[in-house]
Design a protein around this motif. Structure first.
Motif, mmCIF file in Angstrom:
data_model
loop_
_atom_site.group_PDB
_atom_site.id
_atom_site.type_symbol
_atom_site.label_atom_id
_atom_site.label_comp_id
_atom_site.label_asym_id
_atom_site.label_seq_id
_atom_site.Cartn_x
_atom_site.Cartn_y
_atom_site.Cartn_z
ATOM 1 N N LYS A 92 1.328 2.338 -4.852
ATOM 2 C CA LYS A 92 0.662 1.133 -4.374
ATOM 3 C C LYS A 92 1.054 0.021 -5.338
ATOM 4 N N LEU A 108 3.100 11.417 -0.395
ATOM 5 C CA LEU A 108 4.121 12.466 -0.322
ATOM 6 C C LEU A 108 4.851 12.525 -1.663
ATOM 7 N N PHE A 109 5.036 13.731 -2.159
ATOM 8 C CA PHE A 109 5.844 13.948 -3.362
ATOM 9 C C PHE A 109 6.969 14.916 -3.016
ATOM 10 N N GLN A 157 5.166 7.861 -3.754
ATOM 11 C CA GLN A 157 4.796 6.659 -3.012
ATOM 12 C C GLN A 157 3.738 5.891 -3.795
ATOM 13 N N ALA A 201 1.054 4.669 -13.256
ATOM 14 C CA ALA A 201 0.755 5.210 -11.921
ATOM 15 C C ALA A 201 0.798 6.729 -11.906
ATOM 16 N N ARG A 251 10.373 12.103 -5.908
ATOM 17 C CA ARG A 251 10.128 11.024 -4.947
ATOM 18 C C ARG A 251 8.632 10.893 -4.801
ATOM 19 N N ALA A 253 0.823 -1.215 0.000
ATOM 20 C CA ALA A 253 0.000 0.000 0.000
ATOM 21 C C ALA A 253 0.856 1.264 0.000
ATOM 22 N N PRO A 288 -7.897 10.115 0.377
ATOM 23 C CA PRO A 288 -8.016 8.652 0.568
ATOM 24 C C PRO A 288 -7.432 7.821 -0.579
ATOM 25 N N MET A 289 -7.391 8.364 -1.806
ATOM 26 C CA MET A 289 -6.861 7.642 -2.969
ATOM 27 C C MET A 289 -7.448 6.227 -3.061
ATOM 28 N N GLU A 290 -8.783 6.156 -3.082
ATOM 29 C CA GLU A 290 -9.467 4.854 -3.190
ATOM 30 C C GLU A 290 -9.314 4.296 -4.600
ATOM 31 N N THR A 291 -8.954 3.012 -4.692
ATOM 32 C CA THR A 291 -8.703 2.413 -6.005
ATOM 33 C C THR A 291 -9.983 2.043 -6.751
ATOM 34 N N LEU A 306 -2.112 11.546 -12.070
ATOM 35 C CA LEU A 306 -1.971 10.372 -11.211
ATOM 36 C C LEU A 306 -3.055 9.346 -11.495
ATOM 37 N N ASN A 307 -2.754 8.113 -11.090
ATOM 38 C CA ASN A 307 -3.729 7.037 -11.181
ATOM 39 C C ASN A 307 -4.098 6.588 -9.766
ATOM 40 N N THR A 308 -4.942 5.569 -9.659
ATOM 41 C CA THR A 308 -5.339 5.074 -8.337
ATOM 42 C C THR A 308 -4.183 4.378 -7.630
ATOM 43 N N SER A 309 -3.124 4.050 -8.374
ATOM 44 C CA SER A 309 -2.018 3.294 -7.779
ATOM 45 C C SER A 309 -0.986 4.173 -7.100
ATOM 46 N N ILE A 310 -1.396 5.362 -6.671
ATOM 47 C CA ILE A 310 -0.560 6.201 -5.817
ATOM 48 C C ILE A 310 -1.081 6.003 -4.388
ATOM 49 N N ALA A 311 -0.157 5.927 -3.436
ATOM 50 C CA ALA A 311 -0.524 5.611 -2.052
ATOM 51 C C ALA A 311 -1.510 6.626 -1.471
ATOM 52 N N ARG A 312 -2.198 6.207 -0.410
ATOM 53 C CA ARG A 312 -3.091 7.079 0.342
ATOM 54 C C ARG A 312 -2.262 8.173 1.011
ATOM 55 N N PHE A 353 -9.869 9.447 -6.194
ATOM 56 C CA PHE A 353 -8.425 9.689 -6.198
ATOM 57 C C PHE A 353 -8.094 11.006 -6.894
#
Lengths: 164, 106
Positions: free
Chosen positions: A130, B71-72, A128, A112, A126, A84, B25-28, B62-68, B44
């Motif tokens: 999933k 941080l960038f 993060q 992504a 940088r 995650a 929340p970045m819900e997938t 961005l897509n849904t596959s970025i963490a909740r 997201f």
């Protein structure tokens, strides 16, 4: 000096284009013809994010024939206990890097993130991710001459991130 | 009302490190609610921009596959302590949020 000018011109053209486009969209929205969320979704879908396989995603971002490059560094963990949140750092030493795209090859939707940089911003980021399962992370860099380059790195995931 | 964006911009020699925490929340859209078994709809951030001096520095999609709450971290030249950095995002539901921070000396 001349290189700097071309860079500025490119950015200016980009801004003019996007301003004109958003003005047109704004007018349509005002006329009630388009819902803002719909427009955004359509825009977003076109750029490869909806693709559900790596070849499809690469084709959509115009990187099906990118060259492998040692000038792109991908830093991440070797094994991630939690899919995650997988930290990832990308540094491009390719001259005149315009954009960096990050793909997780085995995710349900591989693309992504796609980041484009104006002149002056260092071609590094940088972020993060999933990850649904162990996969290669592939980075695609687009240079000013339109050529694309890629590099990849394997990350093992012990607990997938799709249910998180 | 979406959560505020946390931005920290620190001058490091001739470049500025810009750290951006997007609280979202970045819900997938693939997750199911434990109790009801219903799918939780995707929610997201699809785009964000970083700008300074009225110019866009970074445009991110961005897509849904970025963490909740992701941080960038970026680095940019051409900024100085006292300059304002603005970050604005919009998500797939049309929600938006923009915040600003001042570049500080290291």
């Amino acid at each position: 000096m001349s290189a700097r000018h071309t860079g500025d011109d490119r950015l200016r053209r980009l801004l003019i284009k996007s301003t004109a486009a958003s003005a047109a969209v704004g007018a349509l929205c005002a006329a009630g013809l388009l819902k803002p969320t719909r427009v955004l979704a359509a825009e977003w879908g076109r750029s490869g994010f909806a693709a559900t396989s790596l070849p499809e995603a690469l084709k959509a971002i115009g990187a099906a024939a990118s060259a492998e490059s040692g000038a792109i560094v991908i830093k991440s963990v070797e094994i991630s206990e939690n899919g995650a949140l997988v930290p990832c750092e990308v540094i491009s030493s390719i001259p005149d890097t315009q954009s960096i795209a990050v793909l997780v090859e085995r995710n349900p939707m591989p693309l992504a993130a796609s980041l484009s940089f104006a002149e002056g911003v260092l071609p590094r980021v940088r972020l993060q991710l999933k990850m649904a399962e162990s996969s290669r992370i592939r980075v695609v860099v687009r240079a000013g001459d339109g050529k694309t380059y890629h590099a990849s790195r394997e990350v093992r995931v012990t607990l997938g991130g799709c249910g998180a | 009302m979406p959560e505020p964006i946390k931005i920290r911009a620190v001058q490091q020699g001739d470049s500025t490190e810009i750290r951006i925490l997007l609280q979202h929340p970045m819900e997938t859209g693939l997750r199911r609610d434990q109790a009801s078994g219903q799918k939780i709809p995707a929610h997201f951030i699809s785009t964000f921009t970083v700008s300074a001096h009225g110019k866009v520095l970074i445009n991110a999609q961005l897509n849904t596959s970025i963490a909740r709450n992701p941080l960038f971290v970026f680095q940019s030249k051409g900024l100085q302590p006292g300059d304002r950095v603005r970050v604005a995002w919009s998500d797939n539901r049309g929600e938006q949020r923009a915040d600003e921070a001042t570049v500080v000396a290291a």
